[in-house]
Design an enzyme around this catalytic site. Structure first.
Site, mmCIF file in Angstrom:
data_model
loop_
_atom_site.group_PDB
_atom_site.id
_atom_site.type_symbol
_atom_site.label_atom_id
_atom_site.label_comp_id
_atom_site.label_asym_id
_atom_site.label_seq_id
_atom_site.Cartn_x
_atom_site.Cartn_y
_atom_site.Cartn_z
ATOM 1 N N GLY A 37 0.839 -1.210 0.000
ATOM 2 C CA GLY A 37 0.000 0.000 0.000
ATOM 3 C C GLY A 37 0.864 1.246 0.000
ATOM 4 C CB SER A 78 -3.860 -9.065 -4.514
ATOM 5 O OG SER A 78 -3.059 -8.012 -4.975
ATOM 6 C CE1 TYR A 142 -5.681 -12.561 -4.068
ATOM 7 C CE2 TYR A 142 -6.800 -13.209 -6.078
ATOM 8 C CZ TYR A 142 -6.660 -12.345 -5.016
ATOM 9 O OH TYR A 142 -7.512 -11.282 -4.903
ATOM 10 C CG LEU A 191 -4.892 -5.548 -20.496
ATOM 11 C CD1 LEU A 191 -3.663 -5.952 -21.308
ATOM 12 C CD2 LEU A 191 -6.141 -6.208 -21.065
ATOM 13 C CG PHE A 209 0.119 -12.408 -21.425
ATOM 14 C CD1 PHE A 209 1.337 -12.072 -22.000
ATOM 15 C CD2 PHE A 209 -0.160 -11.928 -20.154
ATOM 16 C CE1 PHE A 209 2.255 -11.268 -21.328
ATOM 17 C CE2 PHE A 209 0.756 -11.126 -19.475
ATOM 18 C CZ PHE A 209 1.962 -10.796 -20.065
HETATM 19 N N1 UFG Z 1 -2.828 -9.575 -20.191
HETATM 20 C C1 UFG Z 1 -2.086 -9.462 -21.337
HETATM 21 N N2 UFG Z 1 -0.908 -8.771 -21.288
HETATM 22 C C2 UFG Z 1 -0.438 -8.194 -20.136
HETATM 23 C C3 UFG Z 1 -1.213 -8.316 -18.961
HETATM 24 C C4 UFG Z 1 -2.414 -9.018 -19.021
HETATM 25 O O1 UFG Z 1 -2.446 -9.956 -22.389
HETATM 26 O O2 UFG Z 1 0.655 -7.597 -20.158
HETATM 27 C C5 UFG Z 1 -4.109 -10.276 -20.254
HETATM 28 C C6 UFG Z 1 -4.192 -11.464 -19.314
HETATM 29 O O3 UFG Z 1 -3.688 -12.609 -19.937
HETATM 30 C C7 UFG Z 1 -5.686 -11.529 -19.012
HETATM 31 C C8 UFG Z 1 -6.146 -10.079 -19.118
HETATM 32 O O4 UFG Z 1 -5.125 -9.394 -19.822
HETATM 33 O O5 UFG Z 1 -6.311 -12.256 -20.013
HETATM 34 C C9 UFG Z 1 -6.317 -9.435 -17.757
HETATM 35 O O6 UFG Z 1 -5.148 -9.672 -16.988
HETATM 36 P P1 UFG Z 1 -4.878 -8.971 -15.591
HETATM 37 O O7 UFG Z 1 -3.522 -9.418 -15.134
HETATM 38 O O8 UFG Z 1 -5.138 -7.518 -15.708
HETATM 39 O O9 UFG Z 1 -6.009 -9.564 -14.644
HETATM 40 P P2 UFG Z 1 -6.367 -11.098 -14.315
HETATM 41 O O10 UFG Z 1 -7.591 -11.408 -15.120
HETATM 42 O O11 UFG Z 1 -5.236 -12.012 -14.471
HETATM 43 O O12 UFG Z 1 -6.606 -11.046 -12.746
HETATM 44 C C10 UFG Z 1 -7.548 -10.209 -12.145
HETATM 45 C C11 UFG Z 1 -7.067 -9.754 -10.781
HETATM 46 C C12 UFG Z 1 -6.961 -10.915 -9.828
HETATM 47 C C13 UFG Z 1 -8.232 -11.671 -9.801
HETATM 48 C C14 UFG Z 1 -8.633 -12.051 -11.188
HETATM 49 C C15 UFG Z 1 -9.975 -12.683 -11.188
HETATM 50 O O13 UFG Z 1 -5.801 -9.147 -10.906
HETATM 51 O O14 UFG Z 1 -6.670 -10.445 -8.538
HETATM 52 O O15 UFG Z 1 -8.723 -10.885 -12.022
HETATM 53 O O16 UFG Z 1 -10.040 -13.439 -12.325
HETATM 54 F F1 UFG Z 1 -8.092 -12.797 -9.062
#
Ligand code: UFG
Length: 326
Positions: A37, A78, A142, A191, A209
């Site tokens: 934080g 997280s 997580y 993202l 990704f």
């Molecule tokens: N992605 C990319 N490139 C990047 C980052 C992310 O293509 O550089 C894609 C990921 O593969 C995913 C989407 O963008 O398909 C969203 O990714 P995020 O990392 O922003 O979020 P997540 O869906 O992985 O995770 C989020 C929260 C978690 C929670 C989850 C619930 O960060 O805390 O949603 O599904 F658990």
């Protein structure tokens, strides 16, 4: 006026919820160890207890003698990806810390407990919007740690009568409407902040990704929900759910692919935002979209913001604060 303890109140969703609580006239105390934080996000005049929840003695030393009507628990490790590398740390820290807090709450007359939970409980979701009744299959340590906390809360209710609301967010995104606070993780893995860092010239390109998922354009589909809409749901959970415990999914109910998020960000920022197609990220399900009918009904809650607004507000934050809280 309700007196609310907000753990993780210096973090992303916590700090936005603190603003909403203060705006509604509630009395707020923040508990945060500032490991992830930001002290800069704590409003002037709001007490900050620097306590590590994993340390039961420190929890008692920090909280004994205080009285809270409600506790909102955001403090946690997280990152889904990191939890796959450090499963025991995630399980121990998140579950252990929450147990110390829940135990304190059940011994000190706290009436309501709101847990920041996650869609990652539904790890292997299919194409349909996900309802609370769908099978729980945590996609990562997580997600499992959050599920364990949900279970502990159900025992706290049965044994001590503690009422709880587990709010399972889909993809939290955006920033306070005026861009004064927003998302800042180090390292950043999410993202939308990454896309906006490319718009700001802080990164060269976005790596997408995977483009071979069974979705309309081959990239992953997520349900992005504005952090202020999440904050509003937390408020409703303490204001409306006095006599029952619930677990509720929070999302917009609309899914956007990674390429659609990129397109929206190009439109909002006016920057080209180059991308490359990369490998799949392990653990990413193809589609995660919420059915939030229960939350809409029980909390009388309607999300206000769509993806354009989410990215506009996030852009206001990132462009005004290119180094985040630093
Ligand atoms: N992605 C990319 N490139 C990047 C980052 C992310 O293509 O550089 C894609 C990921 O593969 C995913 C989407 O963008 O398909 C969203 O990714 P995020 O990392 O922003 O979020 P997540 O869906 O992985 O995770 C989020 C929260 C978690 C929670 C989850 C619930 O960060 O805390 O949603 O599904 F658990």
């Amino acid at each position: 006026m309700t007196r609310v303890l907000v753990t993780g109140g210096a973090g992303y969703v916590g700090s936005h919820t603190v603003r909403h609580l203060l705006g509604a006239g509630h009395d707020v105390v923040i508990l945060d160890d500032l490991s992830t934080g930001h002290a800069e996000s704590v409003p002037h005049g709001t007490p900050l207890l620097r306590v590590d929840l994993r340390d039961a003695q420190a929890v008692r030393a920090g909280l004994d003698g205080q009285r809270f009507d409600a506790v909102m628990h955001f403090a946690a490790r997280s990152l889904v990806g990191e939890s796959m590398q450090k499963p025991y740390e995630y399980l121990r820290d998140n579950f252990g810390g929450a147990l110390n807090l829940i135990e304190w709450c059940s011994q000190h007359g706290v009436q309501r407990f709101v847990l920041s939970s996650t869609a990652n409980l539904f790890g292997n979701a299919g194409q349909e919007p996900i309802a609370e009744t769908d099978e729980i299959a945590p996609g990562s340590p997580y997600g499992e740690s959050k599920f364990l906390i949900e279970r502990a809360l159900s025992w706290a209710e049965r044994v001590h009568g503690l009422r709880y609301a587990c709010l399972r967010y889909f993809n939290a995104a955006g920033a306070l409407e005026d861009g004064s606070i927003g998302e800042h993780h180090d390292p950043e893995t999410h993202l939308i902040p990454i896309v906006l860092q490319v718009a700001l010239g802080q990164r060269e390109r976005v790596s997408v990704f995977g483009d071979d998922y069974p979705t309309r354009d081959g990239t992953c589909i997520r349900d992005y929900i504005h952090v202020s809409d999440l904050a509003a749901a937390h408020l409703a959970a303490i204001e409306r759910l006095e006599d029952r415990s619930v677990a509720l999914n929070l999302g917009n109910g609309a899914g956007f692919s990674v390429l659609e998020v990129l397109e929206t960000a190009r439109k909002v920022t006016g920057h080209p935002i180059p991308h490359v197609l990369g490998e799949r990220r392990p653990g990413d399900p193809a589609t995660l979209v919420a059915c939030s009918d229960q939350a809409r009904k029980l909390l009388d809650w309607t999300p206000k913001y769509d993806l354009d607004a989410i990215i506009s507000h996030a852009w206001a934050w990132h462009s005004k604060h290119p180094s985040g809280f630093r």
